[in-house]
Design an enzyme around this catalytic site. Structure first.
Site, short mmCIF file in Angstrom:
data_model
loop_
_atom_site.label_atom_id
_atom_site.label_comp_id
_atom_site.label_asym_id
_atom_site.label_seq_id
_atom_site.Cartn_x
_atom_site.Cartn_y
_atom_site.Cartn_z
N GLU A 292 0.83 -1.21 0.00
CA GLU A 292 0.00 0.00 0.00
C GLU A 292 0.87 1.26 0.00
O GLU A 292 0.62 2.19 -0.77
CB GLU A 292 -0.94 0.03 1.22
CG GLU A 292 -1.95 -1.07 1.25
CD GLU A 292 -1.52 -2.30 2.03
OE1 GLU A 292 -2.40 -3.01 2.54
OE2 GLU A 292 -0.30 -2.58 2.11
N ASP B 127 -5.54 -3.54 -2.28
CA ASP B 127 -5.46 -2.08 -2.39
C ASP B 127 -4.05 -1.64 -2.75
O ASP B 127 -3.85 -0.70 -3.52
CB ASP B 127 -5.99 -1.38 -1.15
CG ASP B 127 -5.21 -1.70 0.12
OD1 ASP B 127 -4.57 -2.78 0.21
OD2 ASP B 127 -5.27 -0.88 1.06
#
Length: 184
Positions: free
Chosen positions: A17, A74
């Site tokens: 991330e 993500d």
């Protein structure tokens, strides 16, 4: 300086991330040197999976710095979007190709049919650990509709556009039902 985005509060670890967010910001700032460093560090340390996705966490000063090779969808999403934005901004076709490959890998591994039916699709947090026998875990914060739509259009991956639309519908349902926990 090395291209590693450091998470100080979590023991100086690095995460896909953070690498993805850092790459996206570097691309938006058109900082080609930062883009190169972030991509190089990520490739050397997190791009170790056979499916093209990134391992989600790296520990400094460990004999095995990546004990868990699962991904974080993500992180992959933002890294792909950062590659796409950097490729466009800096005229680097190889980064655009990398973005498309990551988008396709995400579509193949982290997009699943909504078990409630209706033809909707959901974005799961990782390849492993979030699909259960009778349920699944979905984290609404992992969805970034703008990134998904941009990658869908760039790479001919229409399911990412569907995920973005279906996620917004899910968020509307959750909001209408009252206070929602972080993880659904």
């Amino acid at each position: 300086p090395s291209g590693r985005v450091v998470d100080g509060p979590q023991g100086g670890t690095s995460h896909s991330e953070g690498q993805g967010y850092g790459l996206t910001l570097a691309a938006l700032m058109r900082d080609g040197d930062a883009v190169d460093r972030i991509v190089a560090w990520t490739d050397a340390n997190l791009a170790i999976r056979d499916d093209g996705l990134l391992a989600w966490r790296w520990f400094p000063e460990r004999a095995d710095p990546v004990p868990d090779r699962n991904n974080a969808s993500d992180g992959d999403l933002f890294f792909a979007w950062g590659c796409l934005l950097a490729g466009r901004a800096l005229g680097r076709g190889a980064l655009v190709e990398r973005a498309v490959a990551l988008a396709r890998a995400l579509a193949d591994t982290c997009v699943v049919d909504d078990p409630r039916g209706g033809g909707r699709v959901l974005f799961i947090p990782a390849v492993e650990g979030f699909l259960r026998q009778r349920s699944m875990v979905v984290n609404p914060s992992y969805v970034m509709p703008m990134a998904m739509r941009d990658l869908a259009a760039a790479g001919g991956v229409p399911v990412l556009d569907e995920v973005a639309s279906d996620a917004l519908g899910l968020l509307g349902e959750l909001a209408a039902s009252g206070t929602t926990p972080d993880w659904i």
